[in-house]
Structure formats: C-alpha cells, structure tokens
Write a protein that holds these residues in place. Structure first.
Motif, PDB file in Angstrom:
ATOM      1  N   ARG A  88       0.809  -1.227   0.000  1.00 36.02           N
ATOM      2  CA  ARG A  88       0.000   0.000   0.000  1.00 36.02           C
ATOM      3  C   ARG A  88       0.840   1.275   0.000  1.00 36.02           C
ATOM      4  O   ARG A  88       0.315   2.375   0.186  1.00 36.02           O
ATOM      5  CB  ARG A  88      -0.991   0.028   1.169  1.00 36.02           C
ATOM      6  CG  ARG A  88      -1.875  -1.207   1.239  1.00 36.02           C
ATOM      7  CD  ARG A  88      -2.922  -1.089   2.319  1.00 36.02           C
ATOM      8  NE  ARG A  88      -3.579  -2.381   2.537  1.00 36.02           N
ATOM      9  CZ  ARG A  88      -4.578  -2.574   3.381  1.00 36.02           C
ATOM     10  NH1 ARG A  88      -5.053  -1.564   4.079  1.00 36.02           N
ATOM     11  NH2 ARG A  88      -5.112  -3.768   3.525  1.00 36.02           N
ATOM     12  N   LEU A  89       2.150   1.143  -0.218  1.00 33.83           N
ATOM     13  CA  LEU A  89       3.011   2.303  -0.354  1.00 33.83           C
ATOM     14  C   LEU A  89       3.664   2.272  -1.729  1.00 33.83           C
ATOM     15  O   LEU A  89       3.795   1.219  -2.342  1.00 33.83           O
ATOM     16  CB  LEU A  89       4.089   2.329   0.731  1.00 33.83           C
ATOM     17  CG  LEU A  89       3.627   2.393   2.178  1.00 33.83           C
ATOM     18  CD1 LEU A  89       4.828   2.404   3.119  1.00 33.83           C
ATOM     19  CD2 LEU A  89       2.753   3.614   2.427  1.00 33.83           C
ATOM     20  N   GLN A  90       4.084   3.428  -2.214  1.00 29.38           N
ATOM     21  CA  GLN A  90       4.754   3.512  -3.506  1.00 29.38           C
ATOM     22  C   GLN A  90       6.075   4.245  -3.349  1.00 29.38           C
ATOM     23  O   GLN A  90       6.264   5.039  -2.422  1.00 29.38           O
ATOM     24  CB  GLN A  90       3.883   4.253  -4.526  1.00 29.38           C
ATOM     25  CG  GLN A  90       3.576   5.695  -4.127  1.00 29.38           C
ATOM     26  CD  GLN A  90       3.024   6.514  -5.269  1.00 29.38           C
ATOM     27  OE1 GLN A  90       3.574   6.500  -6.354  1.00 29.38           O
ATOM     28  NE2 GLN A  90       1.933   7.215  -5.022  1.00 29.38           N
ATOM     29  N   ASN A  91       6.989   3.975  -4.268  1.00 27.90           N
ATOM     30  CA  ASN A  91       8.297   4.607  -4.272  1.00 27.90           C
ATOM     31  C   ASN A  91       8.225   5.940  -5.015  1.00 27.90           C
ATOM     32  O   ASN A  91       7.966   5.981  -6.212  1.00 27.90           O
ATOM     33  CB  ASN A  91       9.302   3.674  -4.954  1.00 27.90           C
ATOM     34  CG  ASN A  91      10.628   4.350  -5.248  1.00 27.90           C
ATOM     35  OD1 ASN A  91      11.000   5.314  -4.603  1.00 27.90           O
ATOM     36  ND2 ASN A  91      11.338   3.834  -6.241  1.00 27.90           N
ATOM     37  N   VAL A  92       8.450   7.023  -4.310  1.00 28.54           N
ATOM     38  CA  VAL A  92       8.513   8.354  -4.912  1.00 28.54           C
ATOM     39  C   VAL A  92       9.876   8.950  -4.575  1.00 28.54           C
ATOM     40  O   VAL A  92      10.135   9.351  -3.443  1.00 28.54           O
ATOM     41  CB  VAL A  92       7.385   9.271  -4.413  1.00 28.54           C
ATOM     42  CG1 VAL A  92       7.544  10.671  -5.006  1.00 28.54           C
ATOM     43  CG2 VAL A  92       6.023   8.697  -4.758  1.00 28.54           C
ATOM     44  N   ASN A  93      10.771   8.942  -5.580  1.00 33.35           N
ATOM     45  CA  ASN A  93      12.113   9.508  -5.410  1.00 33.35           C
ATOM     46  C   ASN A  93      12.832   8.928  -4.196  1.00 33.35           C
ATOM     47  O   ASN A  93      13.491   9.645  -3.436  1.00 33.35           O
ATOM     48  CB  ASN A  93      12.030  11.033  -5.299  1.00 33.35           C
ATOM     49  CG  ASN A  93      11.478  11.677  -6.549  1.00 33.35           C
ATOM     50  OD1 ASN A  93      11.739  11.217  -7.658  1.00 33.35           O
ATOM     51  ND2 ASN A  93      10.693  12.722  -6.384  1.00 33.35           N
TER      52      ASN A  93
ATOM     53  N   VAL B 101       5.747   6.171   0.070  1.00 30.82           N
ATOM     54  CA  VAL B 101       4.582   6.951   0.498  1.00 30.82           C
ATOM     55  C   VAL B 101       3.313   6.241   0.042  1.00 30.82           C
ATOM     56  O   VAL B 101       3.349   5.302  -0.754  1.00 30.82           O
ATOM     57  CB  VAL B 101       4.616   8.381  -0.082  1.00 30.82           C
ATOM     58  CG1 VAL B 101       5.861   9.112   0.385  1.00 30.82           C
ATOM     59  CG2 VAL B 101       4.585   8.345  -1.606  1.00 30.82           C
ATOM     60  N   THR B 102       2.174   6.681   0.527  1.00 24.55           N
ATOM     61  CA  THR B 102       0.892   6.092   0.162  1.00 24.55           C
ATOM     62  C   THR B 102       0.633   6.244  -1.331  1.00 24.55           C
ATOM     63  O   THR B 102       0.846   7.303  -1.911  1.00 24.55           O
ATOM     64  CB  THR B 102      -0.255   6.754   0.946  1.00 24.55           C
ATOM     65  OG1 THR B 102       0.021   6.621   2.336  1.00 24.55           O
ATOM     66  CG2 THR B 102      -1.582   6.096   0.631  1.00 24.55           C
ATOM     67  N   GLY B 103       0.161   5.158  -1.977  1.00 26.69           N
ATOM     68  CA  GLY B 103      -0.094   5.187  -3.406  1.00 26.69           C
ATOM     69  C   GLY B 103      -1.400   4.512  -3.764  1.00 26.69           C
ATOM     70  O   GLY B 103      -2.024   3.852  -2.934  1.00 26.69           O
TER      71      GLY B 103
END
Length: 343
Positions: free
Chosen positions: A243-248, A252-254
């Motif tokens: 339930r999290l995503q890779n942002v840089n 974070v939540t995705g």
C-alpha cells in the motif's frame, strides 16, 4: 556474426521512469561491444536496454552514467559521466548512439576497461561507488585483459557475455569481474542471444547489486532493506511496504487496484499502471483492491540464485527473470538465463 530476429516495433521496456537506488550514490560507466558480431538491430536493442536502466536512476542527483563503445579498431567515448544531468537527456543520448563498426576481429575489451577506469578517475566523487559494466561478444581472454582487470581492482565491475557458456567468451567475462572478489560470481552473466539480453537484463539479480538494501536493490541472506524506511524484501528485491509507492526513494501512500494512476505509482505488489488504472500484471489476478495473487505456482528462486558459495564451484544458474518485472515481451529464445563465473 551474432544476430537476433529482433522486432523493433516493441513497446517501451517495462520499468521506464520508475526510480530506484535513489539512496545509494554511484557512478557507472557502461562499455558495449560493436563489431561484426553485433549487427545494427542489436545495437538499437542494446541502447534501449541501457536507456531503460538509466531512466530508473537519479541522473544529475545520486547517479551519473557514461557510455563507451568498444570496436576491433578503437574505443569511442559516446558521453562521459558529466555530460548528461537529467533522465530524459541521457535516455535520448543512449538511443541516439548509432552502429559504429562492422569490422571483423575481437573488440578491444582490455582497452575498454582502461577507458572505464580513466572516466571514473577523472570524475571522482566523494562517497560515490564506482561501477563499470561491460557487454561483450568477443572471445579473447588474454594477458592484456587479465592485466586491465587487475588494474580495475578498486572498481566494482559487471560483465555480460552474449554467446555460449563454457567458451573463451565465458572465461573472458569471468576475468573482467575477477576483482574485487566480493560477489564476483553474481556480477557475471552469460546470455545466448541479443533477444535474451534485451528481454531479461533490465531487472535481474546482478544489476540489483548496484544498490543492495535500497529500493530496487538486492536483499536477503546477509543484506537487509535498510537504505529507506517502510521497505520490505520481496523475492530478493527491496520494495516499499504494501500500500506504499516509491517516490524519489521514499515510500509513500499510493493508489491500489482499480484506482487512477500514473506510471510507477501503483502500490500493490505485482501491479502496474495500465491505461491510467492500477491493475495486476500478467500472471497475477486481483483479490480485492490490495492483493494480486499469482495464477501460477510459486518458484523457489533462493536456491537458483545460490552460485559461487564455494571457490571450487564454477557454475551457477541465476534465476533472474520475474514475470512481474518485465511484461509485454515475447522471448524468441526462452532459454534459462545463466549466470556463469569461473575461478
């Protein structure tokens, strides 16, 4: 000549633009052979693979990439570590490199190793790892190659051979990665054709050694996911928690299954953004909005990846291709990917 029946109208390689290794600074110089053994279509595919890898890095930030072509007659610098400072610029630069030689004979791999060292020495950064990656179809394994390899002992070298295992090429690839000895068995790959190279190399256990413990990097055994918070080891690769995503480089939540998305935003394991909506990748079926279940039997890759644990073991098979990493690609030759290292 090493040739491939390559379809040049393929879709973009999966993973374009999804950044990895953001918390691990490194400089990487890639050197590719271009000779009679490597036809023009193969050059296009090779450059597309390199651009796909570069697009997943933090170009201009934590990562710098240079590119060299090695021919039977000379070594050509296409661009160095400081030339391109954005992902889009370096992707364009890779894909713009043309076929540069149709000459017979062995490519100057030893001189290519020297050129890698020169680029890295001339553009040193504090606290940045130094990597070299060689793609070769040349059969020569001679004193010059062994000397150049030893001179690069302070550079972590990776090597990919396109050709037969148990061959002079195979032994040359092993020579390139001989120093330093740490993980040398995992840093050498042999592939039977350029099709297999194109379809399998972007996401594999060898290149995940660029940033062990970081998002997109290798994990398991004695390596934990400790370079970014809220990460977990899934099939020997560090990923953001469910339930999290890779942002840089930050988890974070995705969006989840059936929610609107952009490329790389879907947070459910084994899902991707398809036409603006998160969906399970091929081989997986949605169970609710937070789970993608495999529609095939699980494969135990931990044993398949166990190569070179003892100095007297000379062959290992690297299970390096996961269906959730590269999609929409048809293998012309579905041979098992072999990672081979000697000595």
């Amino acid at each position: 000549m090493v040739t491939s029946m390559i379809n040049l109208n393929r879709p973009p390689i999966a993973g374009f633009g999804v950044q990895k290794c953001v918390n691990t600074p490194f400089d990487l110089v890639i050197a590719s052979e271009d000779s009679r053994r490597v036809n023009a279509n193969a050059v296009i595919e090779i450059n597309r693979v390199w651009s796909a890898i570069a697009s997943q890095l933090d170009i201009g930030g934590q990562h710098r990439v240079g590119y060299i072509t090695i021919t039977p007659n000379n070594v050509i610098t296409n661009f160095d570590l400081t030339t391109h400072t954005t992902d889009s610029a370096i992707v364009t630069a890779f894909t713009a490199v043309p076929e540069q030689s149709n000459a017979n004979g062995n490519a100057r791999i030893a001189q290519g190793l020297d050129a890698i060292r020169t680029q890295l020495d001339n553009n040193q950064r504090q606290n940045a790892a130094r990597y070299g990656l060689v793609l070769s179809a040349t059969l020569a394994n001679n004193n010059a190659l062994r000397t150049a390899s030893q001179a690069n002992a302070d550079i972590t070298m990776f090597a990919i051979g396109i050709g037969d295992i148990f061959s002079n090429l195979d032994r040359a690839i092993s020579t390139i990665v001989r120093y330093p000895p740490v993980d040398k068995y995992r840093r050498a790959l042999m592939m039977v054709s350029f099709n297999q190279f194109r379809d399998n190399v972007v996401e594999n256990a060898t290149l995940r050694l660029f940033c062990p413990g970081d998002i997109g990097g290798r994990c398991g055994r004695d390596t934990v996911c400790d370079k970014a918070a809220n990460t977990i080891c899934v099939q020997q690769t560090c990923k953001c928690n469910q339930r999290l995503q890779n942002v840089n480089g930050v988890c974070v939540t995705g969006p989840v299954i059936n929610q609107p998305c952009n490329l790389g935003e879907c947070s459910v394991f084994n899902s991707e953004c398809v036409l603006g909506v998160c969906a399970c990748i091929e081989g997986f079926t949605a169970r609710g909005t937070f789970i993608c279940d495999s529609t095939t039997d699980e494969i135990d890759i931990s044993k398949g990846d166990r190569i070179g644990e003892y100095e007297d073991i000379t062959i290992g098979v690297l299970a390096a291709v996961f269906p959730f990493l590269i999609t929409g690609i048809n293998l012309v030759n579905p041979s098992t990917l072999a990672a081979v290292a000697r000595r």
